[in-house]
Design a protein around this motif. Structure first.
Motif, mmCIF file in Angstrom:
data_model
loop_
_atom_site.group_PDB
_atom_site.id
_atom_site.type_symbol
_atom_site.label_atom_id
_atom_site.label_comp_id
_atom_site.label_asym_id
_atom_site.label_seq_id
_atom_site.Cartn_x
_atom_site.Cartn_y
_atom_site.Cartn_z
ATOM 1 N N UNK A 90 0.803 -1.225 0.000
ATOM 2 C CA UNK A 90 0.000 0.000 0.000
ATOM 3 C C UNK A 90 0.842 1.284 0.000
ATOM 4 N N UNK A 91 1.872 1.410 0.837
ATOM 5 C CA UNK A 91 2.668 2.647 0.799
ATOM 6 C C UNK A 91 3.394 2.856 -0.527
ATOM 7 N N UNK A 92 3.750 1.777 -1.200
ATOM 8 C CA UNK A 92 4.437 1.926 -2.484
ATOM 9 C C UNK A 92 3.480 2.334 -3.598
ATOM 10 N N UNK A 93 2.246 1.842 -3.540
ATOM 11 C CA UNK A 93 1.280 2.154 -4.591
ATOM 12 C C UNK A 93 0.616 3.513 -4.392
ATOM 13 N N UNK A 94 0.455 3.939 -3.144
ATOM 14 C CA UNK A 94 -0.159 5.233 -2.847
ATOM 15 C C UNK A 94 0.655 5.924 -1.766
ATOM 16 N N UNK A 95 1.794 6.525 -2.121
ATOM 17 C CA UNK A 95 2.629 7.153 -1.095
ATOM 18 C C UNK A 95 1.929 8.370 -0.469
ATOM 19 N N UNK A 96 2.291 8.629 0.769
ATOM 20 C CA UNK A 96 1.713 9.784 1.463
ATOM 21 C C UNK A 96 2.196 11.069 0.809
ATOM 22 N N UNK A 97 1.276 12.047 0.758
ATOM 23 C CA UNK A 97 1.654 13.341 0.192
ATOM 24 C C UNK A 97 2.423 14.147 1.226
ATOM 25 N N UNK A 98 3.403 14.868 0.756
ATOM 26 C CA UNK A 98 4.168 15.727 1.643
ATOM 27 C C UNK A 98 3.345 16.945 2.009
ATOM 28 N N UNK A 99 3.544 17.443 3.223
ATOM 29 C CA UNK A 99 2.849 18.635 3.676
ATOM 30 C C UNK A 99 3.609 19.840 3.142
ATOM 31 N N UNK A 100 2.890 20.703 2.474
ATOM 32 C CA UNK A 100 3.541 21.879 1.937
ATOM 33 C C UNK A 100 2.597 22.664 1.053
ATOM 34 N N UNK A 101 3.099 23.721 0.482
ATOM 35 C CA UNK A 101 2.292 24.610 -0.345
ATOM 36 C C UNK A 101 1.805 23.914 -1.606
ATOM 37 N N UNK A 102 2.644 23.144 -2.258
ATOM 38 C CA UNK A 102 2.255 22.452 -3.478
ATOM 39 C C UNK A 102 1.106 21.497 -3.233
ATOM 40 N N UNK A 103 1.149 20.767 -2.137
ATOM 41 C CA UNK A 103 0.094 19.826 -1.802
ATOM 42 C C UNK A 103 -1.187 20.566 -1.505
ATOM 43 N N UNK A 104 -1.109 21.668 -0.760
ATOM 44 C CA UNK A 104 -2.292 22.452 -0.438
ATOM 45 C C UNK A 104 -2.942 23.005 -1.699
ATOM 46 N N UNK A 105 -2.137 23.549 -2.602
ATOM 47 C CA UNK A 105 -2.696 24.095 -3.839
ATOM 48 C C UNK A 105 -3.315 23.008 -4.698
ATOM 49 N N UNK A 106 -2.721 21.841 -4.712
ATOM 50 C CA UNK A 106 -3.254 20.744 -5.505
ATOM 51 C C UNK A 106 -4.578 20.265 -4.925
ATOM 52 N N UNK A 107 -4.674 20.180 -3.602
ATOM 53 C CA UNK A 107 -5.935 19.758 -2.978
ATOM 54 C C UNK A 107 -7.018 20.806 -3.149
ATOM 55 N N UNK A 108 -6.642 22.077 -3.187
ATOM 56 C CA UNK A 108 -7.607 23.138 -3.367
ATOM 57 C C UNK A 108 -8.019 23.293 -4.830
#
Length: 111
Positions: A90-108
């Motif tokens: 599971x971690x290899x197929x769906x790695x955790x997203x890093x916390x940061x501005x890029x992740x926030x903008x992508x989720x928004x």
């Protein structure tokens, strides 16, 4: 990919192994070493436990004891499969997203 080869479960890895040695799924050594130490230790522990019960089953002559040992071995194999799916694959197929501005903008939806 060449026929007769099994690919590593990591989609970003291009390594393969012989299909006769790894019939279903496999993880290459490099990707396995990249996993967290506790996940690797737990996975090795399950394999050690399986081999221990295999040896005990082969040495025992009492059929009733053998049947009980096979049940125990089946439970360990089930736990190994569960660990493989949850903590290795599971971690290899769906790695955790890093916390940061890029992740926030992508989720928004702004990126």
């Amino acid at each position: 990919m060449k026929p007769g080869r099994t690919p590593c479960i990591n989609p970003r890895c291009s390594r393969t192994g012989p299909a006769d040695e790894f019939p279903g799924e496999m993880i290459c050594g490099k990707c396995f070493r990249a996993l967290p130490a506790e996940a690797r230790a737990k996975h090795r522990g399950y394999w050690r436990e399986l081999r221990k019960w295999d040896r005990r089953i082969l040495r025992t002559t009492d059929e009733l004891k053998r049947e009980r040992m096979r049940d125990i071995r089946a439970r360990v194999a089930w736990r190994l499969g569960l660990h493989w799916d949850r903590e290795i694959k599971a971690p290899l197929l769906a790695p955790e997203k890093l916390v940061g501005l890029d992740t926030f903008l992508q989720e928004a939806g702004l990126s």
